[in-house]
Design a protein around this motif. Structure first.
Motif, PDB file in Angstrom:
ATOM      1  N   THR A 123      -1.111   4.086   3.633  1.00 13.41           N
ATOM      2  CA  THR A 123      -0.509   2.903   3.290  1.00 13.41           C
ATOM      3  C   THR A 123      -0.794   1.758   4.320  1.00 13.41           C
ATOM      4  OG1 THR A 123       1.646   3.633   4.210  1.00 13.41           O
ATOM      5  CG2 THR A 123       1.185   4.016   1.859  1.00 13.41           C
ATOM      6  N   TYR A 124      -0.447   0.490   3.977  1.00 13.74           N
ATOM      7  CA  TYR A 124      -0.652  -0.435   5.062  1.00 13.74           C
ATOM      8  C   TYR A 124       0.216  -1.687   4.587  1.00 13.74           C
ATOM      9  CZ  TYR A 124      -4.234  -2.009   1.977  1.00 13.74           C
ATOM     10  OH  TYR A 124      -4.971  -2.504   0.855  1.00 13.74           O
ATOM     11  N   ASN A 125       0.550  -2.439   5.511  1.00 10.09           N
ATOM     12  CA  ASN A 125       1.351  -3.938   5.151  1.00 10.09           C
ATOM     13  C   ASN A 125       0.612  -5.110   5.844  1.00 10.09           C
ATOM     14  OD1 ASN A 125       3.348  -1.463   5.750  1.00 10.09           O
ATOM     15  ND2 ASN A 125       4.025  -2.657   4.328  1.00 10.09           N
ATOM     16  N   TRP A 126       1.347  -6.284   5.542  1.00 11.96           N
ATOM     17  CA  TRP A 126       0.912  -7.344   5.984  1.00 11.96           C
ATOM     18  C   TRP A 126       1.845  -8.617   5.535  1.00 11.96           C
ATOM     19  CZ3 TRP A 126      -0.833  -5.237   1.492  1.00 11.96           C
ATOM     20  CH2 TRP A 126      -0.978  -5.837   0.272  1.00 11.96           C
ATOM     21  N   ASN A 127       1.784  -9.611   6.016  1.00 15.21           N
ATOM     22  CA  ASN A 127       2.582 -10.817   5.911  1.00 15.21           C
ATOM     23  C   ASN A 127       2.226 -11.675   5.012  1.00 15.21           C
ATOM     24  OD1 ASN A 127       4.789  -9.914   7.966  1.00 15.21           O
ATOM     25  ND2 ASN A 127       3.149 -10.572   9.692  1.00 15.21           N
ATOM     26  N   VAL A 128       3.086 -12.048   4.172  1.00 11.23           N
ATOM     27  CA  VAL A 128       3.015 -13.252   3.289  1.00 11.23           C
ATOM     28  C   VAL A 128       3.871 -14.233   3.444  1.00 11.23           C
ATOM     29  CG1 VAL A 128       2.952 -13.530   0.774  1.00 11.23           C
ATOM     30  CG2 VAL A 128       2.209 -11.223   1.553  1.00 11.23           C
ATOM     31  N   VAL A 129       3.450 -15.387   3.475  1.00  8.50           N
ATOM     32  CA  VAL A 129       4.183 -16.940   3.540  1.00  8.50           C
ATOM     33  C   VAL A 129       3.382 -17.695   2.220  1.00  8.50           C
ATOM     34  CG1 VAL A 129       4.507 -18.944   4.567  1.00  8.50           C
ATOM     35  CG2 VAL A 129       4.479 -16.727   5.853  1.00  8.50           C
ATOM     36  N   ASN A 130       4.518 -18.189   1.484  1.00  9.72           N
ATOM     37  CA  ASN A 130       3.876 -18.871   0.441  1.00  9.72           C
ATOM     38  C   ASN A 130       4.813 -20.137   0.095  1.00  9.72           C
ATOM     39  OD1 ASN A 130       6.230 -18.093  -1.384  1.00  9.72           O
ATOM     40  ND2 ASN A 130       5.451 -16.377  -1.850  1.00  9.72           N
ATOM     41  N   GLY A 131       4.375 -21.058  -0.738  1.00 12.97           N
ATOM     42  CA  GLY A 131       5.177 -22.124  -1.087  1.00 12.97           C
ATOM     43  C   GLY A 131       4.684 -22.503  -2.474  1.00 12.97           C
TER      44      GLY A 131
END
Length: 393
Positions: A123-131
């Protein structure tokens, strides 16, 4: 294709009723609705209650959200709950009417990916920024009618925005399994439902469930899936900013009963004087000149019409300007003669004049009185400062 979807999402804005505006009220209130409260109603809308004007600065709100992303990507069905990741958001919006509005929302969250287990269980992760820009539709008000102090409301959400993916967890095996860890920007589409609970006249608690649909490359892996994305499960605290009249929401226009009480008191006083004069012995009559500020004007209409003729607008303007020169003065709308027209026709014409006075010349609705019996208006105290509009058949 993306342009068509964007236009489809924005089309509902064309059907949102515009800024609430009709008659101004001098007594805005947020108290519980009372069956005995006198409201302004509009004959043009089956005598529905009239909303106070909504200015640009009114009905704005800010929301702070916290919750979770439920990521749905390639192979996440095997993640056994790990696809739930933290999320937080902040939004600012405005209700254009009780039925619809918009918000601009920014969010941060953690993405979650799962490899294909038969080959590699990682498993792995990442950052999400949205508008996102979201259209909001209040389903309770749209289908059940607006109530000022409704405790529970359900709203539909439809929006479009951009999501930025970055900061993938540092894993040495990525390159062998075609996981793209480069920063990526994707166009997203959102839809969902929001439940709102009123806590205070300025505060509400929101519970939101929405889904953001993204390209298949959201998790850094491109397969034969057409869509990846995440479900947003959020709890938010909403603060509604104060309106220009001191309220925090849309309000119905109340009648100022004090004005009607004053008029009734004046009528009773005149009746008492007439009765006393009839009972009193003959006396010497002394004439006295009474000076008062009083403006009278005539307004005529086309036969059987309730629409103000363009040529008559100058007479309404004259009345409005005359009232501005009178301190705390009142304006009366009455027929030039009694029984010249039906009650419905007179009321329709009088309401048309009243609406033009309020909406175009900012005359306070609480100072406007519609009286079908012109004898009551003609019997006003000669010293009373006022403006009288006579409707001519």
């Amino acid at each position: 294709m993306k342009q068509r979807v964007f236009l489809a999402l924005m089309m509902p804005f064309l059907f949102i009723k515009g800024f609430a505006q009709e008659v101004n009220s001098t007594v805005p209130s947020e108290t519980s609705e009372d069956e005995n409260t006198a409201y302004w109603v509009s004959p043009e809308t089956n005598n529905e209650r009239v909303l106070n004007p909504n200015k640009f600065r009114d009905n704005w709100f800010i929301t702070v959200n916290a919750g979770t992303f439920l990521n749905w990507c390639d192979n996440t069905s095997d993640a056994k709950g790990k696809q739930f990741q933290p999320a937080a958001g902040l939004s600012v919006g405005k209700w254009l009417s009780p039925w619809g509005g918009f918000r601009v929302m920014g969010m941060w969250g953690r993405g979650f990916g799962q490899t294909y287990k038969p080959v590699l269980d990682r498993t792995y992760n990442w950052n999400v920024v949205n508008g996102y820009i979201d259209a909001m539709f209040n389903l309770h008000n749209l289908f059940g009618g607006y109530k000022e102090n409704r405790f529970f409301q359900v709203m539909a959400i439809a929006g479009i925005g951009v999501e930025h993916m970055f900061g993938f967890s540092d894993e040495s095996w990525y390159k062998n399994y075609n996981v793209n860890t480069e920063k990526n920007n994707l166009l997203g589409f959102r839809t969902g439902l929001l439940a709102s609970f009123r806590l205070h006249r300025a505060l509400a608690l929101n519970v939101e469930a929405s889904v953001n649909c993204l390209d298949d490359s959201y998790d850094g892996v491109t397969s034969d899936h057409k869509w990846d994305g995440h479900v947003n499960l959020l709890v938010g605290l909403v603060y509604r900013f104060k309106n220009h009249d001191g309220t925090h929401q849309f309000t119905f226009t109340r009648r100022n009963q004090d004005k009607y009480d004053a008029l009734n008191a004046e009528v009773n006083r005149l009746r008492k004087e007439v009765a006393e004069m009839k009972a009193a012995p003959a006396v010497e009559v002394k004439r006295e000149v009474v000076e008062s500020e009083r403006v009278s004007t005539l307004v005529s209409f086309d036969p059987n019409s309730t629409e103000v003729n363009k040529l008559q607008e100058v007479n309404i303007y004259t009345a409005a300007e005359g009232l501005k020169k009178i301190q705390d003065g009142d304006l009366y709308i009455t027929p030039i003669k009694n029984n010249e027209m039906s009650s419905d026709l007179f009321n329709g014409r009088a309401n048309a004049i009243r609406d033009m006075l309020v909406n175009e010349y900012q005359v306070p609705a609480g100072h406007i009185f519609i009286e079908e019996n012109n004898e009551l208006v003609r019997s006003l105290d000669p010293a009373k400062n006022c403006v009288i509009i006579y409707i001519v058949k």
